[in-house]
Design a protein around this motif. Structure first.
Motif, PDB file in Angstrom:
ATOM      1  N   ASN A  22       0.829  -1.208   0.000  1.00  0.00           N
ATOM      2  CA  ASN A  22       0.000   0.000   0.000  1.00  0.00           C
ATOM      3  C   ASN A  22       0.865   1.260   0.000  1.00  0.00           C
ATOM      4  O   ASN A  22       0.526   2.265  -0.633  1.00  0.00           O
ATOM      5  CB  ASN A  22      -0.921   0.004   1.221  1.00  0.00           C
ATOM      6  CG  ASN A  22      -2.011  -1.041   1.125  1.00  0.00           C
ATOM      7  OD1 ASN A  22      -2.417  -1.442   0.032  1.00  0.00           O
ATOM      8  ND2 ASN A  22      -2.493  -1.509   2.269  1.00  0.00           N
ATOM      9  N   SER A  25       2.120   2.009  -3.461  1.00  0.00           N
ATOM     10  CA  SER A  25       1.096   2.537  -4.362  1.00  0.00           C
ATOM     11  C   SER A  25       0.873   4.030  -4.177  1.00  0.00           C
ATOM     12  O   SER A  25       0.359   4.709  -5.066  1.00  0.00           O
ATOM     13  CB  SER A  25      -0.224   1.793  -4.145  1.00  0.00           C
ATOM     14  OG  SER A  25      -0.798   2.107  -2.884  1.00  0.00           O
ATOM     15  N   VAL A  26       1.249   4.542  -3.009  1.00  0.00           N
ATOM     16  CA  VAL A  26       1.067   5.968  -2.709  1.00  0.00           C
ATOM     17  C   VAL A  26       2.283   6.790  -3.114  1.00  0.00           C
ATOM     18  O   VAL A  26       2.157   7.963  -3.472  1.00  0.00           O
ATOM     19  CB  VAL A  26       0.761   6.160  -1.205  1.00  0.00           C
ATOM     20  CG1 VAL A  26       0.805   7.641  -0.816  1.00  0.00           C
ATOM     21  CG2 VAL A  26      -0.600   5.581  -0.854  1.00  0.00           C
ATOM     22  N   ARG A  45       0.827  13.346  -1.883  1.00  0.00           N
ATOM     23  CA  ARG A  45       1.232  11.939  -1.921  1.00  0.00           C
ATOM     24  C   ARG A  45       2.569  11.730  -1.231  1.00  0.00           C
ATOM     25  O   ARG A  45       2.777  10.726  -0.524  1.00  0.00           O
ATOM     26  CB  ARG A  45       1.299  11.449  -3.371  1.00  0.00           C
ATOM     27  CG  ARG A  45      -0.040  11.301  -4.045  1.00  0.00           C
ATOM     28  CD  ARG A  45       0.095  10.801  -5.477  1.00  0.00           C
ATOM     29  NE  ARG A  45       0.685   9.463  -5.536  1.00  0.00           N
ATOM     30  CZ  ARG A  45       0.882   8.802  -6.674  1.00  0.00           C
ATOM     31  NH1 ARG A  45       0.547   9.369  -7.837  1.00  0.00           N
ATOM     32  NH2 ARG A  45       1.411   7.585  -6.665  1.00  0.00           N
ATOM     33  N   ARG A  48       2.025  11.885   2.516  1.00  0.00           N
ATOM     34  CA  ARG A  48       1.348  10.672   2.945  1.00  0.00           C
ATOM     35  C   ARG A  48       2.316   9.485   2.956  1.00  0.00           C
ATOM     36  O   ARG A  48       2.316   8.675   3.887  1.00  0.00           O
ATOM     37  CB  ARG A  48       0.154  10.392   2.012  1.00  0.00           C
ATOM     38  CG  ARG A  48      -0.572   9.075   2.277  1.00  0.00           C
ATOM     39  CD  ARG A  48      -1.177   9.032   3.649  1.00  0.00           C
ATOM     40  NE  ARG A  48      -1.922   7.795   3.848  1.00  0.00           N
ATOM     41  CZ  ARG A  48      -2.021   7.172   5.001  1.00  0.00           C
ATOM     42  NH1 ARG A  48      -1.448   7.664   6.084  1.00  0.00           N
ATOM     43  NH2 ARG A  48      -2.722   6.051   5.112  1.00  0.00           N
ATOM     44  N   ALA A  49       3.147   9.375   1.933  1.00  0.00           N
ATOM     45  CA  ALA A  49       4.099   8.271   1.866  1.00  0.00           C
ATOM     46  C   ALA A  49       5.089   8.328   3.029  1.00  0.00           C
ATOM     47  O   ALA A  49       5.435   7.300   3.623  1.00  0.00           O
ATOM     48  CB  ALA A  49       4.841   8.296   0.531  1.00  0.00           C
TER      49      ALA A  49
END
Length: 287
Positions: A22, A25-26, A45, A48-49
């Motif tokens: 997951n 994917s980010v 992004r 968030r990663a």
């Protein structure tokens, strides 16, 4: 993948493999950012990663089984709690009340307390949903990536994933009902933007403002694994104080006050925890 390979427990390896997938994917693709119009979404992004990476690091040290159990319990308890709030709003939207009677009801101290509670639950749903989006699989075959997982462990992991996902879906569906009720009553909650809150920016690059550097070094909440502002810390950028991000030391860790209150009042008392047959994982058990 290196983090997974360094974990001795097969259950933890399988659960971490899903989180790593997951995370990948980010992550923004290499060489991206050529167009200015793409930069805002790429920065989101990237933040968030970075946060996901820190969360994976933190949870790998406490055990994935315990974390997934807590996540499942929290999402179930949150769904149930939101359901009660939705029913309270339904009374006002479906009853044959006059405008004056509705105004009297919504001005009552009890209803104002409900609105404050809903604002907190909105934030808790976003926090727990962020953790769930990282640690829950996107498909049934993701568990197979764990490799040497025993049949019993695979069954346990799949059941935890299924029940946590069901709790998340239910909580988000009930929240949509709550929002619909608030719109029909023309009662907006206090303004709050997830992508701009402290927790979302907690892993922003250290090369930015003083506030950015403060967020990048912020410790993670024990429950939701999102950045928490340390107790007694000062606002680095002079911005308006956000009470929702307040934290406290509790049961051996740093917690968002909202997360600690939620676990103490709802998570630790949930029937789901009893069904798992495990004690409160945040209470030190006698040896």
């Amino acid at each position: 993948s290196q983090r997974c390979s360094c974990v001795d427990n097969a259950f933890d390896r399988a659960a971490l493999a899903i989180a790593v997938e997951n995370f990948r994917s980010v992550c923004p693709p290499r060489g991206s950012g050529g167009l200015l119009v793409e930069l805002p979404s790429l920065l989101v992004r990237d933040r968030r990663a970075r946060q996901m990476s820190r969360a994976i690091e933190a949870v790998s040290s406490c055990g994935l089984l315990r974390f997934l159990q807590v996540l499942m319990v929290c999402l179930g308890a949150l769904s149930e709690l939101l359901g009660g709030c939705a029913e309270s709003l339904l009374v006002l939207t479906e009853a044959d009340w006059t405008t004056e009677e509705q105004e009297l009801a919504t001005e009552a101290a009890e209803f104002k307390e409900l609105m404050r509670g809903l604002a907190t639950l909105r934030r808790l749903l976003w926090r727990l949903g962020s953790s769930a989006d990282l640690f829950l699989p996107g498909g049934d075959d993701d568990i197979a990536k764990g490799g040497d997982l025993s049949a019993q462990d695979a069954k346990t992991l799949k059941e935890l994933h299924s029940r946590a996902s069901a709790g998340l879906d239910s909580a988000r569906a009930v929240w949509a009902t709550v929002e619909s009720g608030l719109r029909s009553l023309e009662l907006p909650l206090a303004s709050w933007e997830p992508n701009e809150c402290f927790e979302a920016g907690g892993c922003s690059s250290g090369s930015g403002s003083a506030a950015d550097r403060q967020r990048s070094a912020a410790p993670l909440c024990t429950l939701c694994l999102l950045p928490a502002k340390p107790p007694f810390s000062l606002e680095a950028d002079g911005s308006t104080y956000d009470g929702g991000v307040a934290s406290a030391l509790w049961r051996g860790g740093l917690w968002h006050v909202q997360c600690a209150n939620f676990w103490a009042r709802h998570g630790s008392r949930s029937k789901l925890l009893s069904e798992l047959g495990v004690p409160d994982p945040f209470v030190e058990q006698p040896s």
